[in-house]
Design an enzyme around this catalytic site. Structure first.
Site, short mmCIF file in Angstrom:
data_model
loop_
_atom_site.label_atom_id
_atom_site.label_comp_id
_atom_site.label_asym_id
_atom_site.label_seq_id
_atom_site.Cartn_x
_atom_site.Cartn_y
_atom_site.Cartn_z
N MET A 78 0.87 -1.19 0.00
CA MET A 78 0.00 0.00 0.00
C MET A 78 0.90 1.22 0.00
O MET A 78 1.01 1.97 0.98
CB MET A 78 -0.93 -0.05 1.22
N GLY A 173 -5.78 0.63 4.73
CA GLY A 173 -5.14 1.54 5.69
C GLY A 173 -5.17 1.06 7.13
O GLY A 173 -4.24 1.32 7.89
N GLY A 175 -6.62 -2.16 10.05
CA GLY A 175 -7.28 -3.43 10.35
C GLY A 175 -8.55 -3.17 11.14
O GLY A 175 -8.83 -2.05 11.58
N ASP A 202 -9.58 -9.14 1.25
CA ASP A 202 -8.86 -8.59 2.40
C ASP A 202 -9.66 -7.47 3.03
O ASP A 202 -9.97 -6.48 2.37
CB ASP A 202 -7.50 -8.06 1.91
N GLY A 224 -7.02 -10.55 9.64
CA GLY A 224 -6.10 -10.03 10.66
C GLY A 224 -6.69 -10.16 12.03
O GLY A 224 -6.35 -11.08 12.80
O1 LIG Z 1 -4.92 -4.45 4.19
C1 LIG Z 1 -5.38 -4.31 5.29
C2 LIG Z 1 -5.79 -2.97 5.73
O2 LIG Z 1 -5.49 -2.10 4.73
C3 LIG Z 1 -5.45 -5.47 6.25
O3 LIG Z 1 -4.82 -6.58 5.70
C4 LIG Z 1 -6.86 -5.86 6.55
O4 LIG Z 1 -7.70 -4.84 6.82
C5 LIG Z 1 -6.89 -7.00 7.56
O5 LIG Z 1 -7.42 -6.64 8.75
P1 LIG Z 1 -8.80 -7.20 9.30
O6 LIG Z 1 -8.89 -8.64 8.96
O7 LIG Z 1 -8.69 -6.94 10.75
O8 LIG Z 1 -9.88 -6.42 8.61
#
Ligand SMILES: O=C(CO)[C@H](O)[C@H](O)COP(=O)(O)O
Length: 249
Positions: A78, A173, A175, A202, A224
């Site tokens: 990113m 940006g 999680g 994702d 995540g």
């Molecule tokens: O690329 C991402 C944020 O930009 C993370 O990989 C993504 O958001 C994973 O986090 P979660 O599973 O907690 O949503």
């Protein structure tokens, strides 16, 4: 039948003070890949870490023995200047370098006369990533339609074709955001046209959202907070895998 299920916990939700140990534990809990979120504070409003940290965590996770194999470091770049960091990340132990389509084109728009040159053209960037010995992924933010990928995915030259497409199901940006089901028609459209393509999703994936994503045709699942925040991460990883396998059976 879609390609095999690949579960890629996002280490954005790991404890950065003990990243090596967290990565090794996640692999022991059944992860296939590690999803490594690289943020530069320009392309997205957040900063994570760079190649030196990737090189350190690489020592805790065995290299894959085949393309897309266990232990793949799936680096989600990113960043505003994706071409600049390919070699650095290759040296650090990245296996799959996934850049944002929007970053390639925003750099292009800033280049003299708006030209898309080798530095900024997604096709040339994919070729360059392959020439550096890495798998190439291309990511789309919400709002970017999948039709922008047709020429790349249908290129007669394998060096110009991405090995994976990442459909973001949150704005990149951070999680822990809410899953955007509105992005799933993009997954469906890609799966219909490209049965063998690795399609990654994702953002906001977990036990409550995996069925929708798997039914749409996603086979590479990034999670995540759902994995790192779980009482029993192994159980969550297995649940995600079973949902993908069930949907693609
Ligand atoms: O690329 C991402 C944020 O930009 C993370 O990989 C993504 O958001 C994973 O986090 P979660 O599973 O907690 O949503």
């Amino acid at each position: 039948m879609a390609p095999k299920a690949i579960i890629a916990p996002s280490i954005l939700s790991a404890d950065f003070a003990q990243l090596g140990a967290d990565c090794a534990r996640t692999m022991d809990q059944g992860a296939d890949w590690l999803h490594v979120d690289i943020m530069d504070g320009h392309f997205v409003p957040n900063i994570t870490f760079g190649a030196p940290v990737v090189a350190k965590i690489r020592k805790h996770v065995d290299r894959p023995t085949e393309n897309h194999g266990r232990g793949t470091f799936d680096c989600h770049m990113m960043i505003a200047e994706p071409k600049k960091w390919v070699k650095e990340f290759q040296k650090a132990g990245c296996d799959l370098y996934c850049f944002h389509y929007e970053a390639a084109f925003s750099s292009a728009a800033e280049s003299p006369e708006g030209k898309t040159d080798a530095k900024t053209n997604p096709k040339d960037l994919i070729r360059y990533i392959h020439d550096c010995g890495l798998l190439a992924g291309i990511a789309l933010k919400p709002m970017t339609g999948v039709e922008v990928l047709t020429e790349l995915l249908e290129s007669p030259d394998a060096k110009e074709r991405p090995d994976m497409v990442l459909i973001m199901t949150v704005e990149p940006g951070f999680g822990g955001q809410k899953f955007m089901a509105s992005e799933l028609p993009k997954v469906q459209a890609l799966r219909q046209k490209y049965p063998d393509l690795n399609i990654e999703v994702d953002g906001g994936l977990g036990p409550g959202t995996i069925d929708q994503a798997a039914d749409a045709g996603a086979n590479v699942i990034v999670a995540g907070s759902a994995v790192f925040g779980a009482q029993d991460p192994a159980e969550v990883i297995s649940l995600l895998r079973n949902a993908v396998n069930k949907a693609s059976a």
